[in-house]
Design an enzyme around this catalytic site. Structure first.
Site, PDB file in Angstrom:
ATOM      1  N   ASP A  78       0.856  -1.187   0.000  1.00 22.17           N
ATOM      2  CA  ASP A  78       0.000   0.000   0.000  1.00 22.17           C
ATOM      3  C   ASP A  78       0.892   1.237   0.000  1.00 22.17           C
ATOM      4  OD1 ASP A  78      -1.922   2.161   1.043  1.00 22.17           O
ATOM      5  OD2 ASP A  78      -3.240   0.424   0.870  1.00 22.17           O
ATOM      6  N   LYS A 122      -0.649   3.972   7.254  1.00 20.85           N
ATOM      7  CA  LYS A 122      -1.494   2.784   7.279  1.00 20.85           C
ATOM      8  C   LYS A 122      -0.656   1.517   7.353  1.00 20.85           C
ATOM      9  CE  LYS A 122      -5.285   0.668   4.632  1.00 20.85           C
ATOM     10  NZ  LYS A 122      -6.087   0.737   3.389  1.00 20.85           N
ATOM     11  N   PHE A 131     -32.237 -12.659   1.669  1.00 20.80           N
ATOM     12  CA  PHE A 131     -32.434 -11.357   1.041  1.00 20.80           C
ATOM     13  C   PHE A 131     -33.916 -11.051   0.817  1.00 20.80           C
ATOM     14  CE2 PHE A 131     -28.025 -12.149   0.383  1.00 20.80           C
ATOM     15  CZ  PHE A 131     -27.428 -10.900   0.422  1.00 20.80           C
ATOM     16  N   LEU A 132     -34.767 -11.601   1.670  1.00 20.09           N
ATOM     17  CA  LEU A 132     -36.186 -11.268   1.636  1.00 20.09           C
ATOM     18  C   LEU A 132     -36.598 -10.576   2.929  1.00 20.09           C
ATOM     19  CD1 LEU A 132     -37.903 -14.373  -0.032  1.00 20.09           C
ATOM     20  CD2 LEU A 132     -37.354 -12.156  -1.052  1.00 20.09           C
ATOM     21  N   LYS A 133     -35.692  -9.816   3.505  1.00 22.25           N
ATOM     22  CA  LYS A 133     -35.994  -9.080   4.734  1.00 22.25           C
ATOM     23  C   LYS A 133     -36.265  -7.621   4.381  1.00 22.25           C
ATOM     24  CE  LYS A 133     -34.277  -8.097   9.389  1.00 22.25           C
ATOM     25  NZ  LYS A 133     -35.573  -8.425  10.001  1.00 22.25           N
ATOM     26  N   GLY A 141     -27.180  -0.644   1.115  1.00 20.46           N
ATOM     27  CA  GLY A 141     -26.143   0.385   1.050  1.00 20.46           C
ATOM     28  C   GLY A 141     -24.799  -0.293   0.937  1.00 20.46           C
ATOM     29  N   CYS A 161     -20.741  -2.154  -2.277  1.00 18.79           N
ATOM     30  CA  CYS A 161     -20.925  -3.063  -3.420  1.00 18.79           C
ATOM     31  C   CYS A 161     -22.226  -2.846  -4.178  1.00 18.79           C
ATOM     32  CB  CYS A 161     -20.833  -4.513  -2.951  1.00 18.79           C
ATOM     33  SG  CYS A 161     -19.191  -4.989  -2.384  1.00 18.79           S
ATOM     34  N   LYS A 195     -24.736  -1.589   7.617  1.00 20.38           N
ATOM     35  CA  LYS A 195     -25.202  -2.881   8.119  1.00 20.38           C
ATOM     36  C   LYS A 195     -24.467  -3.157   9.425  1.00 20.38           C
ATOM     37  CE  LYS A 195     -23.689  -6.730   6.353  1.00 20.38           C
ATOM     38  NZ  LYS A 195     -23.317  -7.848   5.455  1.00 20.38           N
TER      39      LYS A 195
END
Length: 441
Positions: free
Chosen positions: A30, A35, A249-251, A257, A260, A320
């Protein structure tokens, strides 16, 4: 095998740590001096469960190292990974500047036959461009091959996904190169799918676009459920029992957000547009998500005559739980609109406050606990389903002047809120009213 990874962001660092854990000698590169110095001490720049522990372990066992020197990192490597960011351009396309610069750096220092692996999420056809850059800028007459190896890591469970994922995708034009990358990944014990490069590139975008579509679909159904007095959780459970649909993924909630889904859906729309294809379905997915992110504001506006002077507690800021990532978090738009309408905002998040301070309106106040955020507030909004929030005693909402909750993640059972005399408005479920509550102003 000796592996160099360019980029120590989310993907690069998790990839490097995971590869070192299965026995490879990994050097992460990097350009940020500060960092890299922190990484050498085992200090992770991101919040990801299990990452710091694995990082420190493999540093101590001398399988994982960090440097700012591309030459030192690449010179002894058998394989080099590109894992730099591909931020979103104004038109929604992926910015490939960092990917191209990484390819130029690799070309400078490879002195033997080399396989270059792309982990960065890149548009279909980009690996061909990377190969052209490598061939154009290489100093030594060596054979260079490029392999696409997209990542499918979920923030908050990335370490788990590395070792227990559904599949590892390897895209290559050479069977020999594909086999090398297959052998590197074999110790993970995850099913490996080999294909051509362009298909591998597309698999990444198509996967994220499909999951985003499921989220927007169930959110649209939840909005209809509210109008019909149906319960979205019962609907989703009934749908999910169909194996063709599945329960993941049905919630229902306030939309997706992160780094990705928002970026990749827009990029895929742009990729389709580049070949003159109008991806109408995905455009709808994006529009639904943007609308869904402000649904709690609409509920709040329907409740209060005006938000001016109202004190609103916001619980959860990260996009999340189990991450400190604020990219495309619903809290950005929500707090911005609350401030715009004259509300006083006090927010709480167990992890993401530092990052939140860099992106939220400076007028947002921050609390050190749920109780502090709720104290004296006129309403509470739940934007992230942290375990600390989901498992809190509903009686804590009585710290407010009158317990009034707008839950964007359906964290609580409505019946429990009713029993605790908390007025409760969630997504796609009947509201819980409290008869004794005074009329709002």
């Amino acid at each position: 095998m000796k592996i160099a990874i360019i980029g120590t962001g989310y993907v690069g660092l998790v990839t490097g740590v995971s590869l070192s854990e299965i026995g490879h000698q990994v050097t992460c590169i990097d350009i940020d001096d500060g960092k890299v110095e922190r990484l050498k001490k085992g200090i992770s720049p991101i919040h990801e469960p299990g990452l710091s522990e694995l990082m420190s372990k493999n540093i101590e066992e001398q399988r994982l190292s960090f440097t700012t020197n591309h030459q030192d990192g690449i010179r002894e490597a058998d394989v080099v990974y590109i894992a730099v960011g591909t931020p979103e351009n104004e038109d929604g396309s992926a910015d490939l500047y960092y990917v191209e610069e990484a390819a130029k750096e690799i070309a400078k220092y490879i002195s033997k036959d080399m396989i270059v692996v792309t982990k960065s999420t890149i548009p279909v056809g980009t690996n061909d461009k990377i190969l052209q850059i490598l061939q154009k800028h290489r100093i030594y007459d060596v054979k260079v091959e490029v392999v696409s190896n997209p990542e499918f890591l979920r923030e908050g469970s990335a370490i788990h996904d590395s070792f227990y994922g559904d599949r590892i995708v390897i895209g290559a034009e050479s069977e020999e190169a594909a086999t090398v990358i297959e052998e590197i990944n074999r110790p993970f014990g995850v099913p490996i799918f080999k294909t051509d490069i362009k298909s591998a590139e597309m698999i990444k975008y198509a996967s994220n676009a499909f999951l985003a579509t499921k989220i927007s679909f169930i959110n649209e159904i939840s909005n209809i459920c509210e109008l019909l007095d149906a319960n979205i959780e019962n609907v989703a459970k009934g749908m999910g029992l169909d194996k063709r649909i599945g329960e993941q993924f049905l919630k229902a909630g306030i939309g997706y957000g992160g780094s990705c889904f928002p970026k990749d859906t827009k990029a895929l729309i742009q990729i389709a547009g580049n070949v003159k294809y109008d991806f109408e379905l995905l455009k709808g997915v994006v529009n639904v998500n943007q609308k869904q992110q402000r649904i709690l504001i609409d509920k709040l506006n329907s409740y209060f005559f005006s938000l001016k002077g109202k004190r609103i507690a916001v619980l959860g800021l990260a996009f999340k739980p189990d991450t400190d990532d604020m990219r495309e978090a619903a809290s950005i738009k929500v707090t911005e609109e609350l401030i715009k309408q004259g509300a006083e905002v006090i927010a709480y998040d167990p992890v993401a406050v530092k990052n939140a301070k860099g992106v939220l309106d400076p007028r947002v106040q921050f609390a050190s606990s749920i109780e502090e955020a709720l104290g004296g507030s006129d309403a509470a909004m739940i934007l992230t389903e942290w375990k600390e929030i989901k498992t809190m005693d509903p009686q804590l909402f009585h710290c407010m002047d009158q317990p009034l909750v707008f839950d964007g993640r359906n964290c609580f059972d409505p019946e429990s809120m009713k029993n605790n005399q908390v007025e409760y408005h969630s997504i796609g479920r009947p509201a819980v009213a409290v008869p004794s509550r005074t009329v709002p102003l």
